[in-house]
Design an enzyme around this catalytic site. Structure first.
Site, short mmCIF file in Angstrom:
data_model
loop_
_atom_site.label_atom_id
_atom_site.label_comp_id
_atom_site.label_asym_id
_atom_site.label_seq_id
_atom_site.Cartn_x
_atom_site.Cartn_y
_atom_site.Cartn_z
CB SER A 100 -0.96 -0.04 1.19
OG SER A 100 -1.85 1.05 1.14
CG ASP A 242 -2.68 -0.16 -2.54
OD1 ASP A 242 -2.66 0.99 -2.07
OD2 ASP A 242 -3.32 -1.10 -2.02
CG ASP A 244 -6.36 0.83 -1.74
OD1 ASP A 244 -5.53 1.73 -1.50
OD2 ASP A 244 -6.54 -0.15 -0.98
#
Length: 453
Positions: A100, A242, A244
Site C-alpha cells: 500500500s 496501490d 485504492d
C-alpha cells in the site's frame, strides 16, 4: 525463511520488511495456505510496482498452483482493480501483492475471498498464520493451471459509469500518482475527460524517486500543493501506492480531510438516489451525519476497517461508505473501495453545482473544527485498555459508547479514542463547534491519555 515473525499477519493484510520478514519462501507458503483456507479452485493474483513484487507474486502463485488452484495472473494492477476482477469474474478469491502506502522496503498481501470480501484478523488471516506456523497446511490435490488476463480498458469503463462525463467541465487539475499504480489507470481515465491535467510522478517506479506514495503525510504533498498554486488549478488529486485511496487539495492548495470528502460524496450520491443509506466511520466529523440528514439520507455509523464496512454496507444495501483515511466504498462497485470513482464524483459535483471545491467545502470548514488523528504510544496493551476504560469513566456525564474504542459526545464537542490493531497505540480524533473549543478539549483529552503512559 526459518523464523517467521507472526506480527506481519495484521488485522487487514500481511505486511512486513522484504526480505527480512517476508520473502519468497514465505510467500509460497501463504499462497498454499490461502488456497487451503478458502478451498479455492480458481483465484486471481496481481501486484503493485515494488521491486520485490514480481518475485513475491511468482512465489505466491507457485504456492497456490501447488495447492491445486488455477491462477489467473493479471500482472501489475492497483488493489481496487484486483477487487473488481475478483467480484466481476466470480473468482473464489484473490491476492494483491502490495504494501500500500508503506516505503519501498516493505511488501505484503491484501487477500480477499469471493465477491472481494476481505480476509481479516477476525476471519482468515489468523487461520492462514496458524496453518503456516504450525506446519499443517493440508496435502495438495492435482496441480493447478496458470493463465494471464488483462482488464484495464474494462475497468476504466466501469469507473466512468459512475458519472455523466458529459457534464464535467474543463477543469484545470494537478494529479500526483506518487510513482505508484495510479500511473497505470489515471492516463486512460483522464484522457476521456475534458480536463486539462498536469501529471506528477506518473512514471511507475518502485524506488519512489520523488517522494513516498503516502499523501496523508504533508511532506509527500508538497509538490502537488506547489503545482496547484503555481498552475492556479481548480483542484489537486493524489493517490497512495496501490491506488485504492485518493486525496484532494483545493484550488488554494489546502488539504481536505477525509471526513469532508465523505460528506461531499454522500451529497453526490443523495442527489442521485433519494433516501440512500450512507455508512461513515466512528472517527468522522459530525459534518457527515448532518449532510446526510439534510439531504434526506440515512446515516449509519460504523466500526473502522474495510472488513466491517463492506459487511455493513451489504447488510444495509448502502449506496456509499467513507472512512476518514481515504477509503471510499460503493455498492455498485461490488461494495468494494475504489481510488478513482471519488475523483470523478467530486468533479461531477463541482460541475453540476457550478462551484469550486473551496466553495463546496466552505460551509463545512466554517462550522466543523477537527483535530485530525493524533497518536499516542502507550507502554503496553494493558495500558491501552485501562486508558480507554478511564476515559469512559472520566466523561461519564456525556453520551458514551464503545462501538470502536470509546466515543464521547457532548452537545458542543465529541471525540473518539481507539486502539491500534497491531501495537500499543491510542488514536484520538476530536471535534469542537469552535476552533478554540477544539484546541482546549484536544489538549485536555491528550493530557489525560498521556498521563497514563
Amino acid at each position: 525463511m526459518n523464523t517467521i515473525d507472526p506480527g506481519i499477519f495484521k488485522a487487514y493484510d500481511v505486511r512486513g520488511l522484504y526480505p527480512e520478514q517476508l520473502d519468497e519462501d514465505l510467500a509460497h507458503r501463504i499462497g498454499r495456505a490461502f488456497v487451503a483456507y478458502l478451498g479455492a479452485r480458481r483465484i486471481a493474483v496481481s501486484r503493485d510496482m515494488r521491486l520485490s513484487s514480481p518475485s513475491l507474486a511468482a512465489a505466491f502463485t507457485a504456492g497456490a498452483l501447488a495447492q491445486g488452484a488455477d491462477v489467473v495472473d493479471f500482472g501489475m494492477l492497483g488493489t481496487d482493480m484486483l477487487y473488481y476482477a475478483v467480484a466481476r469474474d466470480e473468482f473464489d478469491g484473490g491476492a494483491q501483492i502490495t504494501a500500500s502506502h508503506n516505503p519501498g522496503q516493505y511488501n505484503g498481501m491484501k487477500l480477499v475471498r469471493s465477491q472481494a470480501l476481505p480476509l481479516s484478523g477476525d476471519a482468515g488471516i489468523t487461520d492462514i498464520r496458524a496453518m503456516i506456523l504450525d506446519d499443517r497446511i493440508p496435502a495438495a490435490g492435482a496441480r493447478g493451471r496458470r493463465t494471464e488476463a488483462h482488464l484495464l480498458d474494462a475497468y476504466v469503463d466501469h469507473v466512468l459509469s459512475f458519472v455523466d462525463s458529459s457534464v464535467i467541465r474543463p477543469f484545470n487539475l494537478v494529479l500526483d500518482a506518487g510513482s505508484g499504480m495510479a500511473g497505470l489507470v489515471a492516463p486512460p481515465l483522464f484522457d476521456r475527460l475534458p480536463c486539462r491535467t498536469t501529471r506528477l510522478c506518473f512514471e511507475i517506479d518502485g524506488t519512489f524517486p520523488k517522494h513516498q506514495a503516502n499523501p496523508l503525510l504533508e511532506e509527500n504533498r508538497r509538490d502537488l500543493v506547489a503545482r496547484v498554486v503555481a498552475e492556479e488549478a481548480d483542484a489537486g488529486v493524489a493517490w497512495d501506492g496501490d491506488a485504492d485511496r485518493c486525496f484532494f487539495v483545493d484550488g488554494q492548495g489546502g488539504f481536505i480531510a477525509g471526513d469532508f470528502i465523505t460528506a461531499l460524496l454522500a451529497e453526490a450520491f443523495l442527489r442521485k438516489e433519494a433516501g440512500a443509506s450512507i455508512v461513515y466511520d466512528v472517527r468522522a466529523s459530525q459534518a457527515v451525519k448532518d449532510v446526510v440528514d439534510a439531504a434526506g439520507g440515512v446515516a449509519l455509523m460504523n466500526r473502522v476497517g474495510h472488513a466491517f464496512f463492506k459487511k455493513r454496507m451489504r447488510d444495509e444495501n448502502a449506496a456509499f461508505g467513507g472512512e476518514v483515511t481515504g477509503h471510499y466504498y460503493f455498492r455498485d462497485n461490488f461494495f468494494a473501495d475504489n481510488g478513482f470513482i471519488p475523483a470523478l464524483l467530486i468533479l461531477e459535483l463541482m460541475s453540476v453545482k457550478g462551484r469550486t471545491l473551496g466553495e463546496l467545502l466552505a460551509p463545512l470548514r466554517e462550522r466543523y473544527f477537527i483535530s485530525g488523528e493524533i497518536n499516542t504510544e502507550m507502554g503496553d496493551m494493558a495500558a491501552v485498555r485501562a486508558t480507554i476504560d478511564a476515559l469512559a469513566a472520566r466523561y461519564r456525564d456525556a453520551h458514551v459508547y464503545r462501538m470502536d474504542g470509546v466515543s464521547v459526545e457532548y452537545p458542543a464537542w465529541h471525540f473518539n479514542v481507539r486502539p491500534s490493531n497491531t501495537e500499543p497505540l491510542l488514536r484520538l480524533n476530536l471535534e469542537g463547534d469552535t476552533p478554540e473549543l477544539m484546541v482546549e478539549k484536544r489538549d485536555e483529552v491528550l493530557s489525560f491519555i498521556r498521563d497514563r503512559r
